[in-house]
Write an enzyme that holds these catalytic residues in place. Structure first.
Site, short mmCIF file in Angstrom:
data_model
loop_
_atom_site.label_atom_id
_atom_site.label_comp_id
_atom_site.label_asym_id
_atom_site.label_seq_id
_atom_site.Cartn_x
_atom_site.Cartn_y
_atom_site.Cartn_z
N ASP A 177 35.85 28.10 47.03
CA ASP A 177 36.72 29.13 46.46
C ASP A 177 36.77 29.00 44.94
O ASP A 177 35.83 28.53 44.31
CB ASP A 177 38.12 29.00 47.09
CG ASP A 177 38.81 30.34 47.26
OD1 ASP A 177 39.11 30.98 46.24
OD2 ASP A 177 39.07 30.74 48.40
N HIS A 221 43.64 31.64 43.86
CA HIS A 221 43.26 31.99 45.23
C HIS A 221 42.97 30.75 46.09
O HIS A 221 43.49 30.62 47.21
CB HIS A 221 42.04 32.91 45.19
CG HIS A 221 41.65 33.50 46.50
ND1 HIS A 221 40.75 32.90 47.35
CD2 HIS A 221 42.02 34.65 47.12
CE1 HIS A 221 40.57 33.65 48.41
NE2 HIS A 221 41.33 34.72 48.30
N SER A 428 41.63 36.87 53.38
CA SER A 428 41.57 35.56 52.73
C SER A 428 42.63 34.63 53.29
O SER A 428 42.47 33.42 53.27
CB SER A 428 41.81 35.69 51.22
OG SER A 428 40.65 36.01 50.54
#
Length: 507
Positions: A177, A221, A428
């Site tokens: 990520d 994220h 996600s």
């Protein structure tokens, strides 16, 4: 952070999946080898990054390296175990010339923009939680201070599973990520530095902190994803689905654009495999193409390179979990309109066939593809779907499905850089819930192979079946998508919503 991303396959099944273990050279768009004495002409242009995929033997790789240099290329890294070379070149004819070299099975550019000094799958900006989570009271004995807002844990029985088996510290889930803030008090207890790296550009950097976000304000994220998987039960903040397992970070987002280029993900899969990672979470699609079409030689080379690395990792015992995407696309449809690619230069509108144009890594063989649900166990309004494409579903949040929690927030609460917490929604957020359940399965069944773990995920999943009425999450009276298939396996949920409690109790 930008928006949508798609999903996975099973329609392509055995024959193609088997052939991909070697190469995609038999598919449309393959160039046949030309005589070796062909002169290689160079033509100056912007410096781009390329993948060159060859037969995985030393003699072939050495010959191709020399040919790449003659064609004006600079070898960045050679993954000789899988026959993948990452090359930089300013020669505009570079990929065409490499396709004529004996032993080269595919070659192509990994971007359309010149090299500089991500697209992930969350929807909307984060909603940060105010106040000190450590000071927040809870009425539930043994619960984390913010757990009352974690409807997602209760939806899959993860709160009860943690009392039986929170997961083994011998199991690691790598978060591929934007990086992970391993100093967060909910993540630090379970973080594995020895299995973490920065893979941006295709070469692993394991120096201290290389795996952390470039900019914590925008590259949050990966930290949010990590918390959903394995935030510790330590009396601070939240809990992850598998609070006893290890997490690592493999950063793949470009520092200038936040895009996830193929060479970085190849590096990440190889690094995970060679460092004993049992499960990877992949909440992104590989840029610059939302879908990579096999009749385009550049895009086919991307599929080939990433697939080789994925299959290598699977052969070493690593299970990959990937998010299905947020475009509300039916990935089993006859056609899909893509107006976002390439996302590193000027996008063009194209109509693609999902059977020939794949979301990578989600549609690669052996990868678990996850759609998203809300608190009502209904597909999230944004989630991609598709019969024989989605494998399982998991909580990803939905602003239209409101839970009976203190915040009344239907999104997913998890960790953020700089000791923060925030709500996000997206596939996600669904992927890490499935990855966490897979980690519990691996903890319960240490000898299970990736194939066995995937089958257990499916067997233990709970399928609500297709909605009986109009699927209209925004309430405008128009069906937003149509679920196809019977209750056991259908387009919205695949085999069903993952079950953490069954993962630690079922034989």
């Amino acid at each position: 952070m930008a928006a949508p991303k798609p999903g996975h396959r099973r329609v392509l099944a055995a024959p193609i999946g088997l052939a991909l273990t070697v190469s995609l050279a038999f598919l449309p768009g393959t160039a046949s080898a030309a005589p070796q004495n062909v002169a290689l002409q160079t033509s100056d242009g912007p410096q781009l990054s390329y993948v060159v995929n060859t037969k995985a033997d030393a003699a072939t790789i050495e010959r191709v390296k020399k040919a790449a240099a003659t064609a004006g290329g600079t070898i960045v890294v050679a993954y000789e175990k899988i026959g993948v070379l990452v090359v930089h070149s300013a020669n505009t004819n570079f990929p065409q010339q490499m396709r004529t070299i004996k032993g080269v099975q595919s070659a192509g550019a990994t971007r359309t923009a010149p090299l500089q000094a991500a697209v992930t799958t969350e929807i909307g900006a984060p909603e940060y939680l105010a106040g000190s989570p450590a000071a927040t009271a809870t009425d539930v004995p043994g619960a984390e201070p913010l757990e009352a807002d974690q409807w997602d844990l209760r939806a899959i029985g993860a709160d009860r599973a943690a009392k039986i088996n929170p997961g083994s510290s011998n199991v690691t889930v790598a978060v591929i990520d934007t990086g992970v803030d391993d100093t967060h008090p909910d993540l630090a207890p379970n973080f594995s530095k020895s299995q973490s790296a920065n893979c941006v550009g295709g070469v692993a950097d394991t120096s201290e902190g290389a795996w952390r976000p470039y900019d914590p304000a925008s590259d949050y994220h990966g930290t949010h994803v990590a918390g959903s998987i394995a935030a510790a039960r330590n009396g601070i903040g939240i809990s992850g689905v598998a609070p006893g397992v290890k997490i690592s970070a493999i950063k793949v987002s470009d520092p200038e654009t936040s895009l996830f280029y193929p060479e970085s993900v190849v590096c990440a899969f190889m690094f995970a495999a060679d460092h004993g990672v049992e499960i990877t979470n992949n909440s992104y699609y590989i840029d610059p193409w939302l879908y990579n079409c096999l009749d385009d030689p550049d895009q086919k080379a991307i599929v080939d390179a990433v697939n080789r690395a994925s299959l290598y990792a699977q052969s070493k015992g690593t299970l990959h979990v990937a998010s299905a995407g947020n475009a509300n696309h039916n990935l089993a449809a006859a056609s899909i309109t893509d107006d976002t690619s390439p996302d590193d230069t000027a996008p063009v509108v194209r109509t693609i066939n999902p059977r020939e144009c794949w979301d990578i890594p989600a549609q690669l063989p052996g990868i678990v593809t996850v759609s998203a649900t809300g608190v009502q166990n209904i597909k999230s309004y944004y989630s991609n779907y598709g019969r024989n494409v989605v494998d399982v579903a998991a909580p990803g949040g939905d602003k239209y499905q409101i839970p009976d929690t203190p915040s009344k927030n239907g999104r997913i609460l998890s960790t953020m850089p700089n000791n923060g917490y925030a709500f996000l929604q997206g596939t996600s957020m669904a992927g890490p819930h499935a990855a966490g359940v897979a980690a519990l399965l691996k903890s319960t069944h240490p000898a299970a192979t990736p194939e066995m773990l995937q089958e257990l995920l499916k067997e233990q999943a709970d399928n609500p079946g297709c909605p009986t009425g109009l699927y209209d999450p925004d309430g405008n009276g128009v069906a937003d998508s149509v679920c196809e298939g019977p209750k056991p396996v259908n387009g919205f949920y695949g085999f069903g919503i993952v079950n953490a409690l069954d993962a630690v109790t079922a034989p």
